[in-house]
Design a protein around this motif. Structure first.
Motif: not given
Length: 347
Positions: A91-92, A106, A110, A112, A143-144
């Motif tokens: 993610q991101d 997460y 958005r 993922y 995140t991620g």
């Protein structure tokens, strides 16, 4: 608990996709490997949090832009605690390799993806974005990323979440609400640790929430059930978060409610007119149930009884609100009424 055990082999994949999408958020689930798929998922509520424990064969899940656009549910921040097996979270623009005992964050708002290359077990906490009080830019920084028990604050957070997930079903509602607030506070602490910088946006978010609380108080001042708990429910935040936000205001939410009520009572009692309402009517109009309690509270703040206040103010020909009550600063009093931007109070 939802399980594929009794589902025909040909239907297991579709059944599991639907089960996971209902328990978490809508997503595409693709089983990996040969043979019939096996999975089970149990979901509990912990106050306003959703806590799921999932055990399944290898699979890949994706939260795509199309699924996000079609979703009607609110956005969550997910915290996954890997119990067994491994996972790869993307993610991101970041790729996290998550092992047993690790934590990963997460954001369901958005896109993922999460791949589980072999059978696994995981706990998933879903925190509503509306209760976090953390700006999106800071959430994006965590995140991620895999966080283990050797990573600073993770050493306390991971074991706590793992133990909490195992017993989420056992807590009565009042305890569950408090624990949900604790999880949100711990997540905010984790974000602060990982970002390592002051966040002016967070101050802006806090100030905005304070204004919302003050506006809600002014709009519901006559409701005898108005309280910090009712405000937290109406604004869909935890009571713990509400009190924490007001720590910088120099007054508690409960005292603010009482001072605003007394202020309005004092103003109304000072009005002159042949049909001036009685003291008890004024008290009831502004949310006081007990006349005796109102009189004690009024005297404690203004130094005189409500009737003495009315006599003094009417005799002076002054219909204004009077001096600032005891125990509240001029600055606090000046902020006690939310305005519409033109200097007029919103009531």
């Amino acid at each position: 608990m939802v399980t594929t055990a009794s589902v025909p082999d040909r239907d297991k994949a579709a059944y599991w996709n639907d089960a996971v999408s209902r328990a978490l958020v809508p997503m595409a689930v693709v089983p990996q490997g040969d043979g019939p798929f096996d999975g089970r998922i149990a979901t509990d509520r912990l106050g306003y949090l959703r806590v799921s424990t999932m055990e399944a064969d290898a699979k890949r899940i994706s939260r795509t832009p199309r699924l996000i656009a079609r979703s009607s549910e609110e956005a969550f921040v997910g915290i996954g605690v890997q119990v067994s097996g491994t996972a790869t979270v993307i993610q991101d623009g970041r790729r996290a390799e998550v092992g047993a005992g690790d934590l990963v964050v997460y954001d369901t708002a958005r896109p993922y993806s999460i791949s589980y290359p072999q059978r696994f077990a995981t706990h998933v906490f879903q925190l509503p974005r509306r209760v976090l009080g953390v700006v999106e830019a800071d959430i994006r920084q965590v995140t991620g990323t895999a966080i283990g028990t050797a990573d600073g604050f993770g050493s306390m957070l991971v074991p706590f979440l793992a133990a909490l997930a195992a017993s989420a079903h056992a807590y009565p509602p009042a305890v569950a609400d408090r624990l949900a607030g604790n999880v949100v506070d711990l997540f905010s602490t984790l974000v602060a640790e990982r970002t390592g910088r002051p966040t002016p946006e967070a101050d802006t978010a806090r100030a905005h929430l304070v204004l919302r609380v003050r506006k809600h108080i002014n709009q519901h001042l006559g409701d005898p059930d108005l309280s910090p708990e009712s405000i937290a429910r109406a604004l869909r935040i935890s009571i713990r978060h509400l009190h924490r936000v007001f720590e910088a205001e120099g007054i508690t939410v409960g005292r603010l409610i009482q001072h605003r009520r007394l202020e309005e009572c004092g103003r109304e009692l000072a009005r002159r007119g042949r049909r001036a309402p009685t003291v008890s009517v004024v008290a009831q109009r502004w949310g006081f149930v007990s006349p005796a309690h109102f009189s004690r509270a009024f005297r404690a703040v203004y130094g005189v009884s409500p009737r003495e206040w009315r006599s003094l103010r009417v005799a002076d020909g002054d219909g204004g609100p009077g001096p600032v009550p005891r125990g509240i600063s001029g600055q606090q009093a000046g902020r006690s009424r939310t305005t519409d931007g033109k200097g007029s109070p919103i009531t």
